[in-house]
Design a protein around this motif. Sequence first.
Motif, PDB file in Angstrom:
ATOM      1  N   CYS A 105       0.834  -1.216   0.000  1.00  0.00           N
ATOM      2  CA  CYS A 105       0.000   0.000   0.000  1.00  0.00           C
ATOM      3  C   CYS A 105       0.859   1.252   0.000  1.00  0.00           C
ATOM      4  O   CYS A 105       0.610   2.209  -0.738  1.00  0.00           O
ATOM      5  N   CYS A 123      -0.615  -5.464  -8.822  1.00  0.00           N
ATOM      6  CA  CYS A 123      -0.408  -6.068  -7.506  1.00  0.00           C
ATOM      7  C   CYS A 123      -1.060  -7.441  -7.429  1.00  0.00           C
ATOM      8  O   CYS A 123      -2.209  -7.615  -7.833  1.00  0.00           O
ATOM      9  N   GLN A 156      -8.847  -7.198  -0.017  1.00  0.00           N
ATOM     10  CA  GLN A 156      -7.458  -6.903  -0.396  1.00  0.00           C
ATOM     11  C   GLN A 156      -7.426  -6.150  -1.735  1.00  0.00           C
ATOM     12  O   GLN A 156      -6.689  -5.174  -1.896  1.00  0.00           O
ATOM     13  N   GLN A 160      -6.149  -2.247  -2.457  1.00  0.00           N
ATOM     14  CA  GLN A 160      -5.099  -1.913  -3.433  1.00  0.00           C
ATOM     15  C   GLN A 160      -5.612  -0.906  -4.454  1.00  0.00           C
ATOM     16  O   GLN A 160      -4.894   0.016  -4.849  1.00  0.00           O
ATOM     17  N   CYS A 165      -3.677   1.222  -7.252  1.00  0.00           N
ATOM     18  CA  CYS A 165      -3.234   0.121  -8.111  1.00  0.00           C
ATOM     19  C   CYS A 165      -4.030   0.124  -9.425  1.00  0.00           C
ATOM     20  O   CYS A 165      -5.233   0.342  -9.428  1.00  0.00           O
TER      21      CYS A 165
END
Length: 329
Positions: A105, A123, A156, A160, A165
């Motif tokens: 992160c 990611c 998750q 991200q 991301c």
Amino acid sequence: MITGKFPNLRLRRSRKNDWSRRLVEENNLTSNDFILPIFLIDGKNKKQSIKSMPGVYRFSLDKIEFVIDKAIKKGLPTIALFPYTDNKKKDLLGSEALNEDNLVCKAIQLIKKKFKNEIGIMCDVALDPYTSHGHDGILKNNYVTNDETVKILIKQSLLQAQMGCDIIAPSDMMDGRIGEIRKSLDKNGYQMVQILSYAVKYASSFYGPFRDAVGSKGLLKGNKKNYQMDFRNSNEALREVSLDIKEGADMVMVKPGLPYLDIIKLIKDNFKIPVVAYQVSGEYSLLTNGVDKNLIDNGVILESLISFKRAGANAIVSYYADKLDKILK
Ligand code: PBG
């Protein structure tokens, strides 16, 4: 199709000169074809070598700007972030994956702040860097549970995406996670975040050095055969890909690379989706350690990398991505 016969047709004619070979070449590589994996580690001023992967390093966050700047100058379109997680931060549930101050992160935020959209960030989504048992999901009676794991992977992924991301890459091989992750990203305003599904990920022994690189090596209990794919199968690869396409994957990954060129070709022949090949850590170690320096200079790496393009891959995740100046020269 061969028309005419000897001596009318001499295939060596077009091979005779360099200009002619260049004229009829069917495949080629540029920096645009590569994704560079980057290993992250806590601390300051660290560039840590990884024993089994000569020429690959773990970097602390204060070095990241330098690393990304180089990647951009080399013309690489995308990097992939992988964290080395201290054992103290690991637990049964992989809780560190959902910590908004975790290494990944922090790295995403740093890179986005400095470089905006000059380079894409990919990611991994999976719990193995964070679990004390080294598996990609939650264990129940020594078995990785699918649906409970997917619930965490959704969080998750969302985290991200919130950090900035660009490409969410689930590498966990849980069933149904692409659709669930897509739904949650869309619902939360991240419709333009891409998903690169590790759709065809084999339970492989070629991942050894990577597990060393992210610090999950000694931890893994058993193996990943009851969720990653059986390397004896290829029909199953098509089923995996067709499901992930229906669930909304933008791209699919085949992993490992070199022993699975047939799978890349099979997928490309059956689906017109971008296919990414992952030349994994074990392949890197073999090629780097297994042939002498001269052979590398003489094109062993190039020959291996071109095979991915010939098989139909659109892009390659490779630890050689930052060494292309020498390889492609
Ligand atoms: C995490 C993950 C692995 C790799 C990429 N993401 C290891 C594994 O599944 O055990 C391997 C990459 C490499 O070997 O280079 N799920």
